[in-house]
Design a protein around this motif. Sequence first.
Motif, PDB file in Angstrom:
ATOM      1  N   GLY A  52     -13.065 -29.271  73.389  1.00  0.00           N
ATOM      2  CA  GLY A  52     -11.784 -29.531  74.043  1.00  0.00           C
ATOM      3  C   GLY A  52     -10.880 -28.315  74.113  1.00  0.00           C
ATOM      4  N   PHE A  53     -11.493 -27.149  74.098  1.00  0.00           N
ATOM      5  CA  PHE A  53     -10.675 -25.942  74.210  1.00  0.00           C
ATOM      6  C   PHE A  53     -10.045 -25.872  75.598  1.00  0.00           C
ATOM      7  N   THR A  54      -8.736 -25.759  75.631  1.00  0.00           N
ATOM      8  CA  THR A  54      -8.070 -25.664  76.919  1.00  0.00           C
ATOM      9  C   THR A  54      -7.580 -24.249  77.141  1.00  0.00           C
ATOM     10  N   LEU A  55      -7.771 -23.820  78.355  1.00  0.00           N
ATOM     11  CA  LEU A  55      -7.346 -22.469  78.712  1.00  0.00           C
ATOM     12  C   LEU A  55      -5.890 -22.525  79.161  1.00  0.00           C
ATOM     13  N   THR A  56      -5.046 -21.848  78.405  1.00  0.00           N
ATOM     14  CA  THR A  56      -3.631 -21.818  78.759  1.00  0.00           C
ATOM     15  C   THR A  56      -3.296 -20.452  79.332  1.00  0.00           C
ATOM     16  N   LEU A  57      -2.062 -20.314  79.739  1.00  0.00           N
ATOM     17  CA  LEU A  57      -1.627 -19.029  80.274  1.00  0.00           C
ATOM     18  C   LEU A  57      -1.758 -17.952  79.198  1.00  0.00           C
ATOM     19  N   VAL A  80      10.910 -29.624  89.398  1.00  0.00           N
ATOM     20  CA  VAL A  80      11.781 -28.872  88.493  1.00  0.00           C
ATOM     21  C   VAL A  80      11.096 -28.758  87.142  1.00  0.00           C
ATOM     22  N   THR A  81      10.902 -27.527  86.740  1.00  0.00           N
ATOM     23  CA  THR A  81      10.260 -27.291  85.455  1.00  0.00           C
ATOM     24  C   THR A  81      11.317 -27.299  84.374  1.00  0.00           C
ATOM     25  N   SER A  82      11.043 -28.007  83.285  1.00  0.00           N
ATOM     26  CA  SER A  82      12.050 -28.006  82.235  1.00  0.00           C
ATOM     27  C   SER A  82      11.416 -27.746  80.890  1.00  0.00           C
ATOM     28  N   LEU A 135       4.302 -24.823  89.831  1.00  0.00           N
ATOM     29  CA  LEU A 135       4.453 -23.645  88.966  1.00  0.00           C
ATOM     30  C   LEU A 135       3.156 -23.396  88.206  1.00  0.00           C
ATOM     31  N   GLY A 136       2.519 -24.470  87.784  1.00  0.00           N
ATOM     32  CA  GLY A 136       1.241 -24.312  87.100  1.00  0.00           C
ATOM     33  C   GLY A 136       0.266 -23.536  87.956  1.00  0.00           C
ATOM     34  N   GLY A 137       0.194 -23.921  89.230  1.00  0.00           N
ATOM     35  CA  GLY A 137      -0.680 -23.211  90.159  1.00  0.00           C
ATOM     36  C   GLY A 137      -0.282 -21.754  90.296  1.00  0.00           C
ATOM     37  N   ASP A 138       1.026 -21.532  90.386  1.00  0.00           N
ATOM     38  CA  ASP A 138       1.519 -20.146  90.486  1.00  0.00           C
ATOM     39  C   ASP A 138       1.080 -19.341  89.272  1.00  0.00           C
ATOM     40  N   LEU A 144      -0.974 -24.590  83.393  1.00  0.00           N
ATOM     41  CA  LEU A 144      -1.672 -24.085  84.575  1.00  0.00           C
ATOM     42  C   LEU A 144      -1.916 -25.179  85.610  1.00  0.00           C
ATOM     43  N   ARG A 145      -1.750 -26.432  85.215  1.00  0.00           N
ATOM     44  CA  ARG A 145      -1.962 -27.461  86.235  1.00  0.00           C
ATOM     45  C   ARG A 145      -0.810 -28.452  86.303  1.00  0.00           C
ATOM     46  N   GLY A 146       0.203 -28.220  85.507  1.00  0.00           N
ATOM     47  CA  GLY A 146       1.360 -29.097  85.571  1.00  0.00           C
ATOM     48  C   GLY A 146       1.242 -30.256  84.600  1.00  0.00           C
ATOM     49  N   GLY A 147       2.345 -30.567  83.968  1.00  0.00           N
ATOM     50  CA  GLY A 147       2.344 -31.665  83.020  1.00  0.00           C
ATOM     51  C   GLY A 147       3.377 -31.419  81.946  1.00  0.00           C
TER      52      GLY A 147
END
Lengths: 595, 391
Positions: free
Chosen positions: A439-444, B128-130, A382-385, A41-44
């Motif tokens: 440390g629970f992370t909210l994922t998609l 680019v998402t991979s 994309l994370g933001g999207d 959700l935030r990129g990485g």
Amino acid sequence: MATSSPTRPGRSLIALAVVVVLLFGIMALTKTWKPKLGLDLRGGTTITLTASTLDGSGKVTADQLNEAKNIIGQRVNGAGVAESDITTSGGTHINVAVPGATKESLVEQVGQTALLYFRIVYSADQVAPATPPSTTPKPSTTPKPSTTPKPSTTPKASTTPKPSATVKPGTPSATPKGRGWSSVLADATPTPSATPKPSAAPSSAPSTPAATPSTPATNGDPLKYTPDAATQAGFAAYKCGDKQSDSPSQPLFSCDRNKQYKYLLGPAIMAGTDLSDASAGIPQNGLQWQVNLKFTGAGGDKFLKATTAISQRGQGQNLFAIVLDGETISTPSVNNPIPGGQAEITGTFTESEARDLANVLKYGSLPVKFDISSVETVSPQLGGDQLSAGIWAGLIGLGLVVLFCFLYYRGLGLVVVLSLGAAGVLTGSLVILLGKAIGFTLTLAGIAGLIVAVGITADSFIIYFERLRDEVREGRSLRSSVETGWARAKHTIIAADSISLLAAIVLYVLAIGSVRGFAFTLGLTTLIDLVVVFLFTKPVVTLLARTDFFGHGHKLSGLDPEHLGVERLPGQTKPSARPARKPKTPTRKPVGGEI
Amino acid sequence: MSKLGQIGAKLHRGEVSYDFIGHRKFWFGLSIALVVISLGGLFARGLALGIEFRGGVEYEAKVKVTDATVQDFGDVVKATNAKGLGDPVVTTINNDKVRVQTKPLEQNDIGRVRDAIAKEAGVPSEQVTSQQIGASWGQQIADKAIVALIVFLVLVFAVIWLYFREAKASMAAIIALIHDVTITVGVYALIGFDVTPATVIGVLTILGYSLYDTVVVFDKVRENTRGITGSNRFTYSDATNLAVNQTVVRSINTTVTALLPVGAILVVGTVVLGTGPLKDLSLALFVGIAVGAYSSIFIAPSLLAVFKEREPGMQALSKRVASKKAQVAAAAAAPAAVATAGAASRTAVQDTPRKAERATGSAPTPSARPMKAAAAGRPQPTRKPRSKRGK
């Protein structure tokens, strides 16, 4: 689970309000108002590694996995990555989450199986700092797990101390970057244990091949190995970065971390698994950091044999290389045979250098290898999207459910909105606080779980409302229907929610990857659903039943008689309209005794 | 909507009912056919496994899609000469994204291919998402899922058994559950939706959901059949059928409210994101919840009734009820017999009970609704006060 007493619905509501205020109080105190968002959700980059035992037998133990996790954590942090998150899951997995843009090299550093071998150094050569071809910076079979934290991206200096050009044994000089493990013959270093020390001594770099022992063949004994002419020629042509297969039974051309020196190494004399432990420390009355090694029983015997052979090779030739993934980490010299299964490596180590070397050794002693199971790189965009899509989906879903409830249950729809609101507040604050606490992370997938839970939560209301209406249809007054209907609906709700909870728990415990995030939110919301239905929905309905609007079955209340298909609400206060309770049923067949 | 309310009331009173149990052969047949088709599709066509199950690398980049996009990206990726590239699969998504899938690549090639794609798309490499998936990863997810499934089934069997004090209820629920999962997987095989880990999550979630509905119906069945053997008015099947009719509105409503958010995820996931976990998850859920609702109404209760009817006690009850019916029928041979008011609105056979009378004393009181002229003005049989009724 407290049931609300029929007479004191206010109590439950107050209890719930207290809980909410508490949650918000904690949020205010810790100043956390945002949930911890997952990388999708935030990129990485999220790397999932699967650990397995080297020989492919049996499972990795929890201790081994944790050990490996710590080491990988050090590698990642060493790569200069901030706030990375490393967790284990499912007994065999290590998840590495690195926010933001990441370099490809990170995956290599983290992911590749680290195999630690000790090999005898047969020759060493300084190489011109070759600029590796830009296309293939590194052969993938000899990945570079960086075991040492690098404060920056500066390359690490040679692990073998080399005087710049002229070689003089005994005078260690760190390489310009000062990161070298200048191992000296620690003649002054006291040994806490009575074990002789292999001390890393500056290796002279013989440009000529080492004197060849008379035994040409190894006969399976790596200590008897001698490089043949072809190997020597190959070594002369070898450039750092050339592909190499790190096979323990074969000799190896290897470079140090800095690609400043290349070594011709014999077959592996020992494997990392012969080590049982490695630690860094300063001996009791010493000043210098050193690395202490402990060998397994068999490993100790091997080490004695090896050090006996190596120490006889003479000054400058008495080196063995500690090779991790085909890369030479350190080349300590051995002056005496070392029995007893314990040894020390001494030199001019800084604390972090000693710790790093200890870690490398420790890691090598883990009989665990890793496979990269998945690497997922999500761009921040994309994370933001995905985040906004998730939020939109949630809002639309919520809106549709509310609309449906209003249409079908009319006035009671208000209760649904309020209850969903209460559930939303609880869920939101818990997700935020759990992010802080565990440390629970909210994922998609987690967001999807939350959205799906809207339906499950609404189901509880429907079970209750339908019960309520059935009770009214049975001819009860609304006031008593609220209670009797609840008494029955309660059990159904608990049973049905227990099943949902069970599913969530099983998924959470057994599944891997994103399934867990989904299962977690699903389980959390199921619990919250129970709390809300008991402490909020039911008391609110009780209170509403006391109002004129609901209690007397207003047309829009969702409880009006016509709407329920009942002629008139029993208990309505129009005396004339109170129907006699005629226990007649149109479809009843005459029963026994009436014929 | 009040029309619905009326129907709800009629269902509740048993005036309107559908004989689910009586028509069970049809529904069982339909389900068996669906399961066979599903399994056939599964074996014949197999599942379209996503890259997570095959292993490989998948890139996605935002780009204005044109006719040449697929060709262009295919070319630049091939031009990298990455080792083991195979034939990259290039697809476009929603006219604003391009997706390139390759076979597993070596670590340094992954970056090179990414750079090539970024260059072609005119975006920085970070955009680019991979996704790089080891070949065994999907297998691991699937294995874990199957373990979770089996553990879950065993636990559910135990929980339902404990809750309903009835192993047969567990049997019926589990069979319905397996039916749901099979058909959902079958739909995937036949339509050829991609199966990703998110799909697996979806299918596993169906488990909880489908059971949720089934438990609600069974709860009502239990209520209606409490002490049923103490009477001779109707059989277990009759009581079960009434329970299904009484809960059918609930089942439909809970299904609708469950499907609405899932549908929202599906639409948003497809329209906004084009692909990804949201779409995969919600698609599986959508199919599964729908199938689960169907089975909780048409399959699970009928199975339960079939299992229960084999019990000697229940068979004896059926005999008693049958003889009772014969008596009633004989009595009703008189033209004044009015036993079937409201029959016009019935789709079921004539012997649908009006209400499961329970001997526990907590029987719901009959509707206090005065008679409408539904029975063509004929006098209706009256109900005796409880004190005068036989046990």
